[in-house]
Motif scaffolding. Structure first.
Motif, PDB file in Angstrom:
ATOM      1  N   CYS A   1      -8.883   3.697  -2.518  1.00  0.00           N
ATOM      2  CA  CYS A   1      -9.833   2.615  -2.242  1.00  0.00           C
ATOM      3  C   CYS A   1     -10.983   3.104  -1.360  1.00  0.00           C
ATOM      4  CB  CYS A   1      -9.122   1.413  -1.610  1.00  0.00           C
ATOM      5  SG  CYS A   1      -8.143   1.792  -0.152  1.00  0.00           S
TER       6      CYS A   1
ATOM      7  N   CYS B   1      -2.666   6.000  -0.573  1.00  0.00           N
ATOM      8  CA  CYS B   1      -3.159   7.079  -1.428  1.00  0.00           C
ATOM      9  C   CYS B   1      -4.598   7.443  -1.108  1.00  0.00           C
ATOM     10  CB  CYS B   1      -3.033   6.668  -2.892  1.00  0.00           C
ATOM     11  SG  CYS B   1      -4.246   5.430  -3.389  1.00  0.00           S
TER      12      CYS B   1
ATOM     13  N   CYS C   1       0.811  -1.227   0.000  1.00  0.00           N
ATOM     14  CA  CYS C   1       0.000   0.000   0.000  1.00  0.00           C
ATOM     15  C   CYS C   1       0.844   1.276   0.000  1.00  0.00           C
ATOM     16  CB  CYS C   1      -0.911  -0.006   1.221  1.00  0.00           C
ATOM     17  SG  CYS C   1      -1.862   1.507   1.408  1.00  0.00           S
TER      18      CYS C   1
HETATM   19  S1  SF4 Z   1      -5.891   2.165  -3.133  1.00  0.00           S
HETATM   20 FE1  SF4 Z   1      -5.948   1.796  -0.905  1.00  0.00          FE
HETATM   21  S2  SF4 Z   1      -4.698  -0.072  -0.675  1.00  0.00           S
HETATM   22 FE2  SF4 Z   1      -4.186   0.756  -2.698  1.00  0.00          FE
HETATM   23  S3  SF4 Z   1      -2.421   2.060  -2.355  1.00  0.00           S
HETATM   24 FE3  SF4 Z   1      -4.212   3.383  -2.200  1.00  0.00          FE
HETATM   25  S4  SF4 Z   1      -4.718   3.395   0.020  1.00  0.00           S
HETATM   26 FE4  SF4 Z   1      -3.327   1.671  -0.346  1.00  0.00          FE
END
Ligand code: SF4
Lengths: 455, 195
Positions: free
Chosen positions: A308, A305, A302
């Motif tokens: 999700c 970011c 992870c």
């Molecule tokens: S989408 Fe979610 S799991 Fe993937 S890198 Fe971003 S925060 Fe991490």
């Protein structure tokens, strides 16, 4: 009813806030999509990022040592902490050795994870959050409800009232520009008078011993501009091999998270300025054990970011506080289970298995698939819901053969004519609190198909 | 055993299969009108790019872009309008809230409007404390993407450096974009030709 839907009740009761939260986050998701469309090689980049993370994780010990060697050669001091307690003690030790009580902080999920701020406050250290969203949450005495948009569930009128009380802004003024600049003025002395600055780290580059810190506000960099001690804390999974890898991740991070081409500031700390000190604390706190779990080690890829969360239909409509773990959304469901399945298994039902999270993750983490996997594991962990288990047994029986299946459908159609109170009660395993029974179609798909064929 | 040894021991026993360092199996995007893309993306980030006109001096650009600026801090040769020598200042706090800082950048990145600044002044506080910042880069010093940017020689040796894309910003109050969260309210990148 799952513990997640129980906890979501309050958020869901405020329909206006819920609708705003849902829309605001979806707008961020759409910004991400527009950013993605400007990069033709987007999917190749995601694959490369995923492979880079896997490679690094499979050599994590080596890269950590390489980072330590190079950072030390650059004049930084590197510390290792096995768990949250050791991180907190190390920070406290550094503060005591340095002297001073005023610490200015930039955002770090690791400090939330380790309970660092309350730990320091109990020892008389004032740890001021300098990211605007984090500062709002700190003044509200609430934890962040999103990992990159900490105050996303707070409305402007609430910020206005808070700042009126705390910073003396005009009554009734909730203009974001006015409030932001009031916070800017109020925080200036906190930066200038800080004895110590603390930052999180987005990437620690092993080959150069440099720390990359990404912000939009510039708060991390302003913080490290005055105090002569900079403490940087990071989870061990934040190390990356080299600058080439940094190029890949910086192309993905902000585009995925906030829908910007890059964060305003991607700062690289390589050598402390003359007369200054940088102390880096590498924190394990469970990560090395999670890495040994073949089914769930992917979580350590992870980049934090937030994509999700923005895309998750359940998160958007239930808010960050409906999850029992301090990180919400698909990421938090998974990390919570790794932290303690016993305490956090209620969160695994906060997922519709739409897999949208897996589709947007810039590290290609199979978040949705892992939540499904955790649900399968509940039984072996002895945590499965007894009512749901019974339901599944019933389903097994019904699905046991076509006659039973169609028989059940015929019964269901009769059930559709029964009054709702007879169906939506605790005795009907097909129904559940918080869920309405759908009406049954007047005839089965198969029956309809056959009839059409005969025409 | 100390914590480092314990952590390394646990990592050594994680049973994770070896994954090779991946090759880049694609060609990153290229921009034909690199300068135009840079200017457009920088504007999207809240900043602006200006080209120094033939015969124009740095002072001229400063007056053109920031006519109101009074307290100006710069070490760049040719900025005679500077009222503060930031390197002569002992305490970096004195640089906070100057009207304008004029500083040197190395190169720009077209895909995101960022400029690489390798600190070459005494206090990095100027980059973040100035109310407005003007970053001067050579006109032809532009790369397409971060892939090229991070392997440039200027990003190889430095104490502190920053890829900076536009002014400081936040959207923490209801997702409304506000410039000047803590750092500069305004950023102008000057593309300086051979004058
Ligand atoms: S989408 Fe979610 S799991 Fe993937 S890198 Fe971003 S925060 Fe991490």
């Amino acid at each position: 009813m799952s513990t997640h839907s129980q906890s979501a009740k309050r958020f869901v009761a405020d329909a206006e806030r819920l609708a705003w939260h849902d829309r605001a986050l979806y707008a961020v998701r759409e910004k991400r999509d527009r950013m993605m469309a400007t990069v033709p090689e987007w999917e190749s980049l995601r694959r490369l990022s995923s492979e880079l993370k896997l490679h690094t994780l499979s050599h994590l010990g080596d890269y950590l040592c390489e980072f330590e060697r190079n950072a030390t050669a650059n004049g930084m001091t590197v510390h290792w902490a096995s768990d949250a307690a050791e991180l907190n003690e190390t920070v406290w030790g550094l503060i005591r050795a340095h002297g001073g009580r005023r610490l200015v902080k930039s955002k770090s999920m690791l400090s939330e994870e380790c309970g660092l701020t309350p730990y320091l406050e109990a020892r008389g250290v004032e740890a001021v959050e300098s990211d605007l969203g984090e500062r709002i949450m700190q003044l509200l005495h609430l934890p962040p409800s999103h990992i990159v948009l900490p105050a996303i569930a707070v409305r402007r009128e609430e910020v206005g009232a808070l700042f009126e009380r705390e910073l003396g802004t005009e009554a009734g003024n909730s203009d974001p520009t006015y409030l932001t600049h009031a916070a800017r003025r109020a925080l200036r002395p906190k930066f200038l008078d800080a004895d110590i600055s603390m930052t999180g780290v987005n990437f620690a580059v092993a080959s150069t011993g440099a720390l990359a810190v990404c912000t939009n506000e510039g708060n991390a960099d302003l913080g490290t501009s005055f105090a002569d001690l900079h403490i940087a804390i990071l989870g061990i999974e934040k190390v990356i091999p080299d600058m080439k890898a940094l190029g890949v991740f910086t192309r993905l991070l902000a585009r995925s998270g906030t829908g910007q081409a890059v964060t305003t500031y991607t700062s690289l700390y390589r050598r402390p300025a003359p007369g200054r000190e940088i102390h880096v604390i590498l924190v394990d706190n469970g990560r090395s054990e999670w890495l040994a779990d073949a089914r769930h080690r992917n979580m350590l890829k992870c980049l934090r970011c937030g994509a999700c969360m923005n895309t998750c239909p359940v998160y958007r409509r239930s808010g960050g506080y409906s999850y029992s773990y301090f990180i919400p959304g698909p990421l938090g469901i998974n990390l919570g289970m790794l932290r303690s399945a016993e305490r956090h298994h209620g969160n695994v039902s906060a997922c519709s298995l739409c897999y949208s999270c897996s589709g947007v993750c810039p590290a290609k983490i199979d978040l949705g698939e892992q939540i499904y996997e955790w649900r399968q594991q509940l039984d072996e962990l002895g945590l499965a819901d007894r009512t749901k288990k019974l339901m599944v047994k019933g389903m097994d029986f019904v699905m046991g053969g076509p006659p039973r299946f169609y028989g059940a459908i015929a019964l269901g159609r009769v059930a559709g004519k029964l009054p709702r109170w007879m169906l939506e009660n605790g005795l009907n395993p097909w129904s559940a609190p918080g869920r309405a029974m759908p009406p049954f179609a007047p005839r089965s798909f198969n029956a309809g198909w056959k009839k059409e064929e005969r025409k | 055993m100390n914590s480092k040894e314990e952590i390394l021991k646990r990592l050594a026993a994680d049973g994770m299969p070896e994954s090779p360092y991946p090759e880049m199996d694609f060609v990153p995007q290229r921009f034909e009108a690199r300068e135009a893309v840079f200017a457009e993306r920088l504007e999207a980030a809240g900043g602006r790019a200006v080209r120094m006109q033939p015969g124009e001096t740095l002072d001229g650009v400063i007056r053109r872009c920031y006519p109101e600026a009074r307290r100006i801090a710069s070490t760049l040769p040719g900025v005679t309008l500077a009222t503060v020598d930031p390197d002569a200042v002992e305490d970096p706090r004195e640089l906070v809230d100057v009207d304008l800082g004029v500083v040197r950048g190395s190169f720009g990145v077209a895909e995101n409007g960022a400029v690489w600044i390798a600190q070459d002044i005494r206090h990095k506080a100027l980059y973040f404390g100035a109310t407005a910042l003007m970053i001067v880069i050579p006109q032809d010093a532009l790369v397409d993407t971060m892939h090229e940017a991070v392997v440039r020689p200027e990003v190889d040796d430095f104490g502190y450096g920053c890829f900076m894309s536009g002014p400081s910003k936040t959207a923490d109050i209801e997702q409304a974009l506000v410039f000047g969260a803590h750092g500069p309210m305004s950023v102008t990148v000057v593309l300086r030709g051979e004058n």
